[in-house]
Scaffold this active site. Sequence first.
Site, PDB file in Angstrom:
ATOM      1  N   GLN A 103     -16.242   4.696  -1.883  1.00  0.00           N
ATOM      2  CA  GLN A 103     -16.162   3.709  -2.969  1.00  0.00           C
ATOM      3  C   GLN A 103     -17.239   3.987  -4.014  1.00  0.00           C
ATOM      4  O   GLN A 103     -16.974   3.922  -5.218  1.00  0.00           O
ATOM      5  CB  GLN A 103     -16.315   2.300  -2.401  1.00  0.00           C
ATOM      6  CG  GLN A 103     -15.143   1.900  -1.523  1.00  0.00           C
ATOM      7  CD  GLN A 103     -15.259   0.506  -0.963  1.00  0.00           C
ATOM      8  OE1 GLN A 103     -16.315  -0.131  -1.049  1.00  0.00           O
ATOM      9  NE2 GLN A 103     -14.191   0.020  -0.378  1.00  0.00           N
TER      10      GLN A 103
ATOM     11  N   GLY B 200     -13.259  -5.175  -1.552  1.00  0.00           N
ATOM     12  CA  GLY B 200     -14.430  -4.378  -1.918  1.00  0.00           C
ATOM     13  C   GLY B 200     -14.034  -3.153  -2.720  1.00  0.00           C
ATOM     14  O   GLY B 200     -14.730  -2.753  -3.657  1.00  0.00           O
TER      15      GLY B 200
ATOM     16  N   ARG C 112      -6.068   3.782  -6.254  1.00  0.00           N
ATOM     17  CA  ARG C 112      -6.351   4.908  -7.162  1.00  0.00           C
ATOM     18  C   ARG C 112      -5.132   5.258  -8.004  1.00  0.00           C
ATOM     19  O   ARG C 112      -5.261   5.616  -9.175  1.00  0.00           O
ATOM     20  CB  ARG C 112      -6.826   6.119  -6.344  1.00  0.00           C
ATOM     21  CG  ARG C 112      -8.261   5.930  -5.793  1.00  0.00           C
ATOM     22  CD  ARG C 112      -8.506   6.822  -4.603  1.00  0.00           C
ATOM     23  NE  ARG C 112      -9.892   6.807  -4.122  1.00  0.00           N
ATOM     24  CZ  ARG C 112     -10.414   5.873  -3.320  1.00  0.00           C
ATOM     25  NH1 ARG C 112      -9.692   4.828  -2.943  1.00  0.00           N
ATOM     26  NH2 ARG C 112     -11.680   5.950  -2.911  1.00  0.00           N
TER      27      ARG C 112
ATOM     28  N   ARG D 210      -8.912  -6.486   9.533  1.00  0.00           N
ATOM     29  CA  ARG D 210      -8.903  -5.524  10.652  1.00  0.00           C
ATOM     30  C   ARG D 210      -9.357  -6.183  11.963  1.00  0.00           C
ATOM     31  O   ARG D 210      -8.957  -5.753  13.044  1.00  0.00           O
ATOM     32  CB  ARG D 210      -9.732  -4.289  10.318  1.00  0.00           C
ATOM     33  CG  ARG D 210      -9.196  -3.575   9.073  1.00  0.00           C
ATOM     34  CD  ARG D 210      -9.493  -2.115   8.993  1.00  0.00           C
ATOM     35  NE  ARG D 210      -9.306  -1.654   7.625  1.00  0.00           N
ATOM     36  CZ  ARG D 210      -8.133  -1.284   7.080  1.00  0.00           C
ATOM     37  NH1 ARG D 210      -7.032  -1.315   7.793  1.00  0.00           N
ATOM     38  NH2 ARG D 210      -8.071  -0.900   5.818  1.00  0.00           N
TER      39      ARG D 210
ATOM     40  N   ARG E 191     -18.515  -6.171  11.505  1.00  0.00           N
ATOM     41  CA  ARG E 191     -17.479  -5.798  12.490  1.00  0.00           C
ATOM     42  C   ARG E 191     -18.036  -5.520  13.876  1.00  0.00           C
ATOM     43  O   ARG E 191     -17.305  -5.631  14.857  1.00  0.00           O
ATOM     44  CB  ARG E 191     -16.663  -4.602  11.976  1.00  0.00           C
ATOM     45  CG  ARG E 191     -15.757  -5.016  10.838  1.00  0.00           C
ATOM     46  CD  ARG E 191     -14.872  -3.900  10.329  1.00  0.00           C
ATOM     47  NE  ARG E 191     -13.909  -4.461   9.387  1.00  0.00           N
ATOM     48  CZ  ARG E 191     -13.234  -3.756   8.485  1.00  0.00           C
ATOM     49  NH1 ARG E 191     -13.410  -2.454   8.396  1.00  0.00           N
ATOM     50  NH2 ARG E 191     -12.368  -4.361   7.679  1.00  0.00           N
TER      51      ARG E 191
ATOM     52  N   ASP F 241     -12.768   2.701   9.078  1.00  0.00           N
ATOM     53  CA  ASP F 241     -12.050   1.419   9.161  1.00  0.00           C
ATOM     54  C   ASP F 241     -11.376   1.219  10.518  1.00  0.00           C
ATOM     55  O   ASP F 241     -10.794   0.161  10.774  1.00  0.00           O
ATOM     56  CB  ASP F 241     -10.982   1.345   8.058  1.00  0.00           C
ATOM     57  CG  ASP F 241     -11.616   1.268   6.676  1.00  0.00           C
ATOM     58  OD1 ASP F 241     -12.752   0.759   6.567  1.00  0.00           O
ATOM     59  OD2 ASP F 241     -10.973   1.712   5.705  1.00  0.00           O
TER      60      ASP F 241
HETATM   61  C1  S3P Z   1     -12.421   2.956   0.827  1.00  0.00           C
HETATM   62  C2  S3P Z   1     -13.570   3.462   1.363  1.00  0.00           C
HETATM   63  C3  S3P Z   1     -14.229   2.921   2.560  1.00  0.00           C
HETATM   64  C4  S3P Z   1     -13.281   2.029   3.356  1.00  0.00           C
HETATM   65  C5  S3P Z   1     -12.498   1.093   2.500  1.00  0.00           C
HETATM   66  C6  S3P Z   1     -11.686   1.842   1.463  1.00  0.00           C
HETATM   67  C7  S3P Z   1     -11.885   3.560  -0.409  1.00  0.00           C
HETATM   68  O1  S3P Z   1     -15.334   2.158   2.169  1.00  0.00           O
HETATM   69  O2  S3P Z   1     -14.026   1.286   4.328  1.00  0.00           O
HETATM   70  O3  S3P Z   1     -11.595   0.342   3.312  1.00  0.00           O
HETATM   71  O4  S3P Z   1     -10.708   3.331  -0.726  1.00  0.00           O
HETATM   72  O5  S3P Z   1     -12.643   4.290  -1.072  1.00  0.00           O
HETATM   73  P1  S3P Z   1     -16.775   2.854   1.916  1.00  0.00           P
HETATM   74  O6  S3P Z   1     -16.525   3.947   0.976  1.00  0.00           O
HETATM   75  O7  S3P Z   1     -17.668   1.819   1.339  1.00  0.00           O
HETATM   76  O8  S3P Z   1     -17.206   3.306   3.279  1.00  0.00           O
END
Ligand code: S3P
Length: 448
Positions: A178, A99, A32, A408, A360, A329
């Site tokens: 996310q 992701g 971010r 992880r 996981r 996580d």
């Molecule tokens: C994250 C949000 C989480 C987390 C990922 C980082 C982020 O995912 O698992 O490692 O930085 O917004 P989700 O929002 O899909 O749960």
Amino acid sequence: MTSKSPQPVTFKPSGPLAGNISVPGDKSISHRALIFSALAVGKSRITGLLEGEDVLATADALRAMGARIEKKDDVWTVYGVGVGGLMQPDNAFDMGNSGTSTRLLMGLVASHAISATFIGDASLTKRPMGRVIEPLSRMGVDIRARETSDHKACLPLTVRGICPAIPIEYRLPVASAQVKSAILLAGLNTPGITRIIEPVLTRDHSETMLKGFGAEINVETDAEGCRVISLTGEAELQPQKIKVPGDPSSAAFMAVAALIVPGSDILIENVGINPTRAGLFELLRRMGGDISFKKKRTVGGEPVADIHVKHSPLTGIDVPADIAPSMIDEFPILFVAAAVASGQTTTRGLHELRVKESDRLTQMAKGLELLGVKLTEKEDGLLIEGSGGKPLPGGKPIPVIETALDHRIAMSFAIAGLVTKSGLSVDDIRPVQTSFPGFQDLLASLAS
Ligand code: S3P
């Protein structure tokens, strides 16, 4: 990844862990920090940035859209192009394993008059993108994704942004920071108010940081107890100086290592303890873990502390489903703690763990079973019978754990190896580079 072939590593039983350490910068805040700085008008400075592969993938994509990003000594400087100022990239974005990069940057591209194609590694290519495509499509964005045989939208995909996009009001169907952040990023360059209704609180770094960058963003709670986030579009972001705290999700591995290796006593300095991220530490305390937050302070709007952890006998626990978003996580490493606790640990409501960098629940169940742990895998969680503090049996030859391109999973079993009778191998340590460069050396420094 630096090397093309898998790198197996053996982790052996360990003597007490001791010392003061710090872990690399927070992954979520690092992504971010780069993205918001790239959208500010002028020069931002970032220290403590995580230099893991995931964050570097975000930096590369931002550069390809016109932001100048440089590193000198420990300081990253970002010359932002302003909201609306991104340029058409020449090539597809290779997001590797990340992701977060993919979903956040899809939102960023969405409200600019540019298009971008996203590709990734074998893990990322299996992860669901429909959750981001759906709200962005409602904003008028055209997204073409590969459809899997079970009708999921996955990478590769192409986002054709639209300017101006249509502001939406969107109720999040999955608890996902996310998805929330992708919509907020799209909303930044969209006229009018973009509103997100969040029934379950997820990490709130985007909201906090956007406020810090000067965006008009308002967070309220409605009559049903949902968070309502309203962002006024066509925002102007002011450049910032950002200090990224240590990542609680990385600290989690060292904290659990110290709890389960007899005689250990460690201090992890400068860790983010935002309540939307710190669920694991609270849960480990409830299991009997001696964990204390020292020198609590606020850095750049985020709560930070030094975390003191001493070896403690742990007791199994029934993990309430509502704590999951604040430790989403950390379940892999919690399962390792549960495997050496006394009694049973039960978890539920964890469907999301099946769509992370790997499935996981399955990967942890398979690996722990190889170590001789008694467990049951349910659709939405694991039931784990702890060893009562005894070393995990493992076997001869020592078990080889499949990490499935998941950092992880690799780190959780590295820690589990410390409390086995004769060690274990993880089949590939390379994925650790995505979030925790220096993991092995840091762990070794505590053991020596
Ligand atoms: C994250 C949000 C989480 C987390 C990922 C980082 C982020 O995912 O698992 O490692 O930085 O917004 P989700 O929002 O899909 O749960």
